[in-house]
Design a protein around this motif. Sequence first.
Motif, PDB file in Angstrom:
ATOM      1  N   SER A 174     113.722  11.701  64.348  1.00 34.61           N
ATOM      2  CA  SER A 174     114.607  11.047  63.668  1.00 34.61           C
ATOM      3  C   SER A 174     113.947  10.338  62.537  1.00 34.61           C
ATOM      4  N   THR A 175     112.819   9.837  62.859  1.00 29.69           N
ATOM      5  CA  THR A 175     112.061   9.038  61.715  1.00 29.69           C
ATOM      6  C   THR A 175     111.749   9.888  60.535  1.00 29.69           C
ATOM      7  N   THR A 176     111.010  11.079  60.925  1.00 32.52           N
ATOM      8  CA  THR A 176     110.703  12.187  59.896  1.00 32.52           C
ATOM      9  C   THR A 176     111.969  12.505  59.018  1.00 32.52           C
ATOM     10  N   THR A 177     113.283  12.714  59.722  1.00 31.33           N
ATOM     11  CA  THR A 177     114.451  13.017  58.998  1.00 31.33           C
ATOM     12  C   THR A 177     114.726  11.933  58.017  1.00 31.33           C
ATOM     13  N   ALA A 178     114.882  10.641  58.372  1.00 27.08           N
ATOM     14  CA  ALA A 178     115.133   9.650  57.641  1.00 27.08           C
ATOM     15  C   ALA A 178     114.121   9.241  56.472  1.00 27.08           C
ATOM     16  N   ALA A 179     112.702   9.677  56.675  1.00 24.29           N
ATOM     17  CA  ALA A 179     111.815   9.401  55.689  1.00 24.29           C
ATOM     18  C   ALA A 179     111.951  10.498  54.495  1.00 24.29           C
ATOM     19  N   LEU A 180     112.119  11.759  55.148  1.00 18.82           N
ATOM     20  CA  LEU A 180     112.309  13.014  54.344  1.00 18.82           C
ATOM     21  C   LEU A 180     113.478  12.785  53.457  1.00 18.82           C
ATOM     22  N   GLY A 181     114.591  12.482  54.111  1.00 17.75           N
ATOM     23  CA  GLY A 181     115.767  12.005  53.347  1.00 17.75           C
ATOM     24  C   GLY A 181     115.727  11.239  52.242  1.00 17.75           C
ATOM     25  N   GLY A 182     114.722  10.158  52.452  1.00 16.27           N
ATOM     26  CA  GLY A 182     114.754   9.229  51.681  1.00 16.27           C
ATOM     27  C   GLY A 182     114.119   9.818  50.330  1.00 16.27           C
ATOM     28  N   VAL A 183     113.021  10.571  50.648  1.00 13.30           N
ATOM     29  CA  VAL A 183     112.276  11.069  49.581  1.00 13.30           C
ATOM     30  C   VAL A 183     113.199  12.009  48.805  1.00 13.30           C
ATOM     31  N   LEU A 184     114.115  12.732  49.154  1.00 17.36           N
ATOM     32  CA  LEU A 184     114.865  13.798  48.512  1.00 17.36           C
ATOM     33  C   LEU A 184     116.179  13.078  48.058  1.00 17.36           C
ATOM     34  N   ALA A 185     116.504  11.684  48.557  1.00 17.70           N
ATOM     35  CA  ALA A 185     117.542  10.792  47.882  1.00 17.70           C
ATOM     36  C   ALA A 185     116.964  10.259  46.586  1.00 17.70           C
ATOM     37  N   CYS A 186     115.606  10.168  46.288  1.00 18.68           N
ATOM     38  CA  CYS A 186     115.156   9.709  45.203  1.00 18.68           C
ATOM     39  C   CYS A 186     115.052  10.714  44.272  1.00 18.68           C
ATOM     40  N   ALA A 187     114.637  11.812  44.768  1.00 18.05           N
ATOM     41  CA  ALA A 187     114.497  13.105  43.701  1.00 18.05           C
ATOM     42  C   ALA A 187     115.671  13.766  43.435  1.00 18.05           C
ATOM     43  N   VAL A 188     116.596  13.830  44.070  1.00 15.14           N
ATOM     44  CA  VAL A 188     117.714  14.764  43.734  1.00 15.14           C
ATOM     45  C   VAL A 188     118.911  14.063  43.025  1.00 15.14           C
ATOM     46  N   SER A 189     119.829  14.463  41.815  1.00 15.57           N
ATOM     47  CA  SER A 189     120.538  13.701  41.187  1.00 15.57           C
ATOM     48  C   SER A 189     121.728  13.542  42.026  1.00 15.57           C
ATOM     49  N   GLY A 190     121.951  14.387  42.735  1.00 13.00           N
ATOM     50  CA  GLY A 190     123.235  14.361  43.684  1.00 13.00           C
ATOM     51  C   GLY A 190     123.143  13.547  44.955  1.00 13.00           C
ATOM     52  N   LEU A 191     124.261  13.569  45.665  1.00  9.41           N
ATOM     53  CA  LEU A 191     124.017  12.738  46.933  1.00  9.41           C
ATOM     54  C   LEU A 191     123.249  13.671  48.358  1.00  9.41           C
ATOM     55  N   VAL A 192     122.622  12.832  49.085  1.00  7.04           N
ATOM     56  CA  VAL A 192     121.693  13.430  50.180  1.00  7.04           C
ATOM     57  C   VAL A 192     122.307  12.792  51.316  1.00  7.04           C
ATOM     58  N   LEU A 193     122.669  13.633  52.493  1.00  5.64           N
ATOM     59  CA  LEU A 193     123.300  13.354  53.529  1.00  5.64           C
ATOM     60  C   LEU A 193     122.367  13.529  54.815  1.00  5.64           C
ATOM     61  N   ALA A 194     122.169  12.783  55.790  1.00  4.48           N
ATOM     62  CA  ALA A 194     121.384  12.877  57.103  1.00  4.48           C
ATOM     63  C   ALA A 194     122.388  12.677  58.175  1.00  4.48           C
ATOM     64  N   VAL A 195     122.461  13.533  59.247  1.00  5.25           N
ATOM     65  CA  VAL A 195     123.405  13.733  60.181  1.00  5.25           C
ATOM     66  C   VAL A 195     122.682  13.786  61.516  1.00  5.25           C
ATOM     67  N   ASP A 196     123.231  12.590  62.490  1.00  2.00           N
ATOM     68  CA  ASP A 196     122.920  12.619  63.936  1.00  2.00           C
ATOM     69  C   ASP A 196     123.676  13.676  64.532  1.00  2.00           C
ATOM     70  N   ALA A 197     123.069  14.813  65.090  1.00  2.00           N
ATOM     71  CA  ALA A 197     123.742  15.768  65.666  1.00  2.00           C
ATOM     72  C   ALA A 197     123.080  16.085  66.999  1.00  2.00           C
ATOM     73  N   THR A 198     122.586  15.014  67.620  1.00  2.00           N
ATOM     74  CA  THR A 198     122.037  15.198  68.965  1.00  2.00           C
ATOM     75  C   THR A 198     123.039  15.016  70.092  1.00  2.00           C
ATOM     76  N   GLY A 199     124.366  14.373  69.958  1.00  2.00           N
ATOM     77  CA  GLY A 199     125.323  14.183  70.600  1.00  2.00           C
ATOM     78  C   GLY A 199     124.909  13.092  71.646  1.00  2.00           C
ATOM     79  N   ARG A 200     123.848  12.409  71.308  1.00  2.00           N
ATOM     80  CA  ARG A 200     123.511  10.916  72.050  1.00  2.00           C
ATOM     81  C   ARG A 200     124.369   9.719  71.520  1.00  2.00           C
ATOM     82  N   SER A 201     124.238   8.612  72.581  1.00  2.00           N
ATOM     83  CA  SER A 201     124.841   7.691  72.120  1.00  2.00           C
ATOM     84  C   SER A 201     123.854   6.370  71.684  1.00  2.00           C
ATOM     85  N   TRP A 202     122.778   6.739  71.395  1.00  2.00           N
ATOM     86  CA  TRP A 202     121.728   5.703  71.261  1.00  2.00           C
ATOM     87  C   TRP A 202     120.543   6.339  70.361  1.00  2.00           C
ATOM     88  N   GLY A 203     119.806   5.175  69.791  1.00  2.00           N
ATOM     89  CA  GLY A 203     118.546   5.525  69.164  1.00  2.00           C
ATOM     90  C   GLY A 203     118.763   6.548  67.859  1.00  2.00           C
TER      91      GLY A 203
END
Length: 363
Positions: free
Chosen positions: A90-119
């Motif tokens: 999840s940390t890698t997903t957020a960090a990678l998504g942050g870099v892409l959000a800086c580079a891409v002119s459109g919007l960038v979305l990250a989605v928790d698809a784990t089915g968990r209730s925590w973390g």
Amino acid sequence: MPDVVAHAGATGRLGAHPAPSGADARRHPGMVLAGRRTTAVPPAGVIAPVVPREFGGGPIVERLWQAAARLPVGGALIGVSSADGGVGRSTTTAALGGVLACAVSGLVLAVDATGRSWGGLTERVADGDGTVWDAVAGLNAADTNDGQNRPRVHTDLDIDLDTVLGWTRRTPAGLHALVAEPQRTAQRRPPVLRETRTAVDRLHQHFSVALLDLPAADTRPAWQSLRDVTVPILVARAAADSLRHTQRLLAQLRAAGLGDVVDRTLLAVVATVPNPPREATALGRQTAELVRRVVEVPYDPHLARPEPVDPRRTRRATRQALLELAAACLTRSKPSAGPSRASADATDADAPPASAAGRTATA
């Protein structure tokens, strides 16, 4: 080239001009106080974000910004999984998504698809009220006609962007995120992977990049999602056991007839301690022969803390690794396989890749 100042945009940082508002602010979250301009030529009518000062320059930055400038809305679907839990997925997903959000002119979305209730992504983005269940339930509600609870034929244009953004939370770098649902009540629950994938297929029309924070790839829906995404990413801890488990997962994927997924896979080897063991380095080199590319992410105190991730606050070596991973995601990518096919029967939900090899080969 001298430093330049770009619009503050959705990040809230001040520049030489008033920050854009409305749709402009939402579509350019990566505009920040910048270090230098990129020479990438964006499509007509698209404003290319300026490279943040913290990212510096160089061929990796240039390649990433050029690829980002050409990326259309709905252009990339990235799936992030692993052989084990607790490896920094999840940390890698957020960090990678942050870099892409800086580079891409459109919007960038990250989605928790784990089915968990925590973390997961919850600790890696700013506080808020929206969760992935809000998106799933909201889309389901939009598919009923006049309150009669009858299915209707919908189009993606029915989904309003402001409504979608109301379900998301934000990272400091401008990444939008649908985080885990913490409640289990009669009205709310963490959605299963099939529901999340269906929602992302519809929401992707508003986002240039969508990242799925998937569960560990030891069930059919998880590894099948890796088959369906544009870019499959596996995350491993920089430790011997984690890398060995990753090698076994890659072998099972090939045995299940998913060698093309392995060939497209990017492997992020994340150091969770300042000095990883030498054995992990050797195993990482071995694994590099099995996948498309291996990117080593060094230990970073900012990523180690349970706080919202901003890749601009990481150390230089970490930023370079994240930039390399982001550039690899947007270059030499295979077109998406289309809508999710992860809606496997309940009897298949717990089947590991190897036991499903026969069905996969004939799919």
